[in-house]
Write a protein that holds these residues in place. Structure first.
Motif, PDB file in Angstrom:
ATOM      1  N   ILE A  74       8.187   6.438   9.513  1.00  0.00           N
ATOM      2  CA  ILE A  74       7.119   5.708  10.202  1.00  0.00           C
ATOM      3  C   ILE A  74       5.762   6.385  10.039  1.00  0.00           C
ATOM      4  N   ASN A  75       5.761   7.700   9.786  1.00  0.00           N
ATOM      5  CA  ASN A  75       4.515   8.458   9.628  1.00  0.00           C
ATOM      6  C   ASN A  75       4.139   8.696   8.165  1.00  0.00           C
ATOM      7  N   PHE A  76       4.809   8.011   7.240  1.00  0.00           N
ATOM      8  CA  PHE A  76       4.580   8.245   5.807  1.00  0.00           C
ATOM      9  C   PHE A  76       3.111   8.102   5.433  1.00  0.00           C
ATOM     10  N   ASN A  77       2.506   6.983   5.803  1.00  0.00           N
ATOM     11  CA  ASN A  77       1.113   6.752   5.432  1.00  0.00           C
ATOM     12  C   ASN A  77       0.186   7.748   6.115  1.00  0.00           C
ATOM     13  N   PHE A  78       0.433   8.011   7.395  1.00  0.00           N
ATOM     14  CA  PHE A  78      -0.405   8.946   8.155  1.00  0.00           C
ATOM     15  C   PHE A  78      -0.334  10.357   7.570  1.00  0.00           C
ATOM     16  N   ARG A  79       0.858  10.766   7.118  1.00  0.00           N
ATOM     17  CA  ARG A  79       1.049  12.124   6.609  1.00  0.00           C
ATOM     18  C   ARG A  79       0.597  12.295   5.164  1.00  0.00           C
ATOM     19  N   LYS A  83      -4.484  12.814   1.962  1.00  0.00           N
ATOM     20  CA  LYS A  83      -4.158  14.188   2.306  1.00  0.00           C
ATOM     21  C   LYS A  83      -4.144  15.059   1.056  1.00  0.00           C
ATOM     22  N   SER A  84      -4.261  16.371   1.254  1.00  0.00           N
ATOM     23  CA  SER A  84      -4.214  17.292   0.123  1.00  0.00           C
ATOM     24  C   SER A  84      -2.789  17.395  -0.406  1.00  0.00           C
ATOM     25  N   ASN A  85      -2.642  17.881  -1.631  1.00  0.00           N
ATOM     26  CA  ASN A  85      -1.319  18.036  -2.220  1.00  0.00           C
ATOM     27  C   ASN A  85      -0.437  18.960  -1.390  1.00  0.00           C
ATOM     28  N   VAL A  86      -1.036  20.001  -0.832  1.00  0.00           N
ATOM     29  CA  VAL A  86      -0.262  20.936  -0.017  1.00  0.00           C
ATOM     30  C   VAL A  86       0.299  20.238   1.220  1.00  0.00           C
ATOM     31  N   GLU A  87      -0.518  19.400   1.875  1.00  0.00           N
ATOM     32  CA  GLU A  87      -0.052  18.675   3.060  1.00  0.00           C
ATOM     33  C   GLU A  87       1.057  17.694   2.699  1.00  0.00           C
ATOM     34  N   ILE A  88       0.923  17.033   1.547  1.00  0.00           N
ATOM     35  CA  ILE A  88       1.961  16.096   1.115  1.00  0.00           C
ATOM     36  C   ILE A  88       3.245  16.838   0.766  1.00  0.00           C
ATOM     37  N   ARG A 100       0.834  -1.206   0.000  1.00  0.00           N
ATOM     38  CA  ARG A 100       0.000   0.000   0.000  1.00  0.00           C
ATOM     39  C   ARG A 100       0.871   1.260   0.000  1.00  0.00           C
ATOM     40  N   ASN A 101       1.957   1.241   0.774  1.00  0.00           N
ATOM     41  CA  ASN A 101       2.857   2.390   0.802  1.00  0.00           C
ATOM     42  C   ASN A 101       3.547   2.580  -0.544  1.00  0.00           C
ATOM     43  N   ALA A 102       3.921   1.469  -1.186  1.00  0.00           N
ATOM     44  CA  ALA A 102       4.571   1.559  -2.499  1.00  0.00           C
ATOM     45  C   ALA A 102       3.621   2.148  -3.528  1.00  0.00           C
ATOM     46  N   ASP A 103       2.341   1.756  -3.464  1.00  0.00           N
ATOM     47  CA  ASP A 103       1.351   2.309  -4.387  1.00  0.00           C
ATOM     48  C   ASP A 103       1.132   3.792  -4.125  1.00  0.00           C
ATOM     49  N   LEU A 104       1.070   4.174  -2.849  1.00  0.00           N
ATOM     50  CA  LEU A 104       0.918   5.583  -2.482  1.00  0.00           C
ATOM     51  C   LEU A 104       2.114   6.395  -2.961  1.00  0.00           C
ATOM     52  N   LEU A 105       3.319   5.837  -2.815  1.00  0.00           N
ATOM     53  CA  LEU A 105       4.526   6.534  -3.257  1.00  0.00           C
ATOM     54  C   LEU A 105       4.524   6.745  -4.763  1.00  0.00           C
ATOM     55  N   ARG A 106       4.080   5.739  -5.517  1.00  0.00           N
ATOM     56  CA  ARG A 106       4.006   5.866  -6.989  1.00  0.00           C
ATOM     57  C   ARG A 106       3.074   7.000  -7.383  1.00  0.00           C
ATOM     58  N   ARG A 107       1.936   7.110  -6.688  1.00  0.00           N
ATOM     59  CA  ARG A 107       0.977   8.180  -7.006  1.00  0.00           C
ATOM     60  C   ARG A 107       1.537   9.560  -6.657  1.00  0.00           C
ATOM     61  N   ILE A 108       2.262   9.650  -5.548  1.00  0.00           N
ATOM     62  CA  ILE A 108       2.864  10.922  -5.151  1.00  0.00           C
ATOM     63  C   ILE A 108       3.935  11.334  -6.162  1.00  0.00           C
ATOM     64  N   LYS A 109       4.776  10.393  -6.569  1.00  0.00           N
ATOM     65  CA  LYS A 109       5.830  10.701  -7.538  1.00  0.00           C
ATOM     66  C   LYS A 109       5.231  11.178  -8.854  1.00  0.00           C
ATOM     67  N   GLY A 110       4.151  10.520  -9.296  1.00  0.00           N
ATOM     68  CA  GLY A 110       3.533  10.893 -10.556  1.00  0.00           C
ATOM     69  C   GLY A 110       2.870  12.253 -10.520  1.00  0.00           C
ATOM     70  N   ALA A 111       2.290  12.605  -9.364  1.00  0.00           N
ATOM     71  CA  ALA A 111       1.514  13.850  -9.270  1.00  0.00           C
ATOM     72  C   ALA A 111       2.346  15.057  -8.846  1.00  0.00           C
ATOM     73  N   LEU A 112       3.378  14.842  -8.006  1.00  0.00           N
ATOM     74  CA  LEU A 112       4.043  15.985  -7.373  1.00  0.00           C
ATOM     75  C   LEU A 112       5.540  16.090  -7.633  1.00  0.00           C
ATOM     76  N   SER A 113       6.137  15.062  -8.191  1.00  0.00           N
ATOM     77  CA  SER A 113       7.594  15.052  -8.349  1.00  0.00           C
ATOM     78  C   SER A 113       8.107  16.249  -9.144  1.00  0.00           C
ATOM     79  N   GLU A 114       7.513  16.518 -10.285  1.00  0.00           N
ATOM     80  CA  GLU A 114       7.991  17.595 -11.146  1.00  0.00           C
ATOM     81  C   GLU A 114       7.907  18.956 -10.452  1.00  0.00           C
ATOM     82  N   ASP A 115       6.779  19.236  -9.817  1.00  0.00           N
ATOM     83  CA  ASP A 115       6.611  20.514  -9.132  1.00  0.00           C
ATOM     84  C   ASP A 115       7.543  20.629  -7.933  1.00  0.00           C
TER      85      ASP A 115
END
Length: 250
Positions: free
Chosen positions: A216-221, A225-230, A178-193
């Motif tokens: 340890i708080n990666f999933n919780f944070r 969450k909104s893009n700004v929080e991430i 689940r964390n790996a999937d979340l990380l893939r989505r974050i990289k795709g959406a926010l990495s460039e910016d």
């Protein structure tokens, strides 16, 4: 004084959706997003560079002029992002996602459980690890596939799995997936910016994201969450990551 930071109220206009557009002060490294009407608030000072970015629009940079600072207001019009196709394809292109491809295939749908009045499951399809975890930890008394009645027996497999550590191992595997999937989505959406503001060598970018995932708080944070929080979380981890790099260099 125009050299001091002020809070600026802005509005983005476009023919496309103007909600959740990334607004980044590259100079002071501040992030925000637009609301559903395209309005946003961000602090800045004279000659700061503000970047407007979204998947639907062409990226645009605005340098804060004296007029903007004095009026504390900015209005920006974004052009739609037009993706031109190199060639025209006839027919359907399969994505590799079986459920998606079936849903988007033309023709009559096969008979399903609704047609014959049979109840069926319509929720999220579980992954293989999630199914194994459910099987390993679901304590269900049964006899020949039916709920246990008088004189029935209780399966001891969940107890064995708990004692041997298999259930814990499967829980850890599901969490990692689940964390790996979340990380893939974050990289795709926010990495460039993110890396347009926080500079990092290309060879270190993947390592940085794995560093974030290990928190340890990666999933919780980051989950739901909104893009700004991430982005704020990534900013905190970036500062820690750079400190580690500097320590290693020393």
């Amino acid at each position: 004084m125009v050299s001091q930071s002020v809070e600026i109220t802005g509005k983005v206009e476009s023919k496309s959706n103007v909600e959740n557009i990334h607004v980044i002060n590259k100079t002071s490294k501040i992030f925000t997003i637009t609301d559903n009407t395209g309005v946003f608030n961000i602090t800045g000072k004279l000659y700061d560079t503000i970047v407007f970015s979204s998947i639907q629009h062409q990226q645009k940079e605005v340098i804060l002029s004296q007029e903007i600072i004095l009026s504390k207001a900015i209005f920006v019009t974004l052009e739609e992002q037009i993706n031109e196709l190199d060639e025209v394809m006839v027919g359907k292109i399969l994505s590799g996602d079986l459920l998606y491809d079936i849903k988007n295939t033309e023709g009559e749908l096969p008979i399903n459980f609704y047609d014959v009045g049979i109840p069926g499951y319509t929720g999220k399809i579980a992954t293989q690890s999630e199914r194994r975890l459910s099987e390993a930890s679901n304590f269900r008394p049964s006899v020949n596939g039916n709920s246990m009645g008088a004189g029935g027996s209780v399966s001891i497999l969940p107890l064995i799995n708990a004692i041997t550590g298999r259930t814990k191992m499967l829980k850890d595997r599901v969490k990692k997936e689940r964390n790996a999937d979340l990380l893939r989505r974050i990289k795709g959406a926010l990495s460039e910016d993110f890396f347009s503001v926080y500079k990092l060598e290309d060879s270190l970018k993947n390592d940085f994201f794995f560093f974030c995932e290990d928190d340890i708080n990666f999933n919780f944070r980051c989950q739901n969450k909104s893009n700004v929080e991430i982005l704020e979380f990534l900013k905190e981890k970036f500062l820690q990551y750079n400190q580690n790099l500097n320590v290693n260099k020393d």
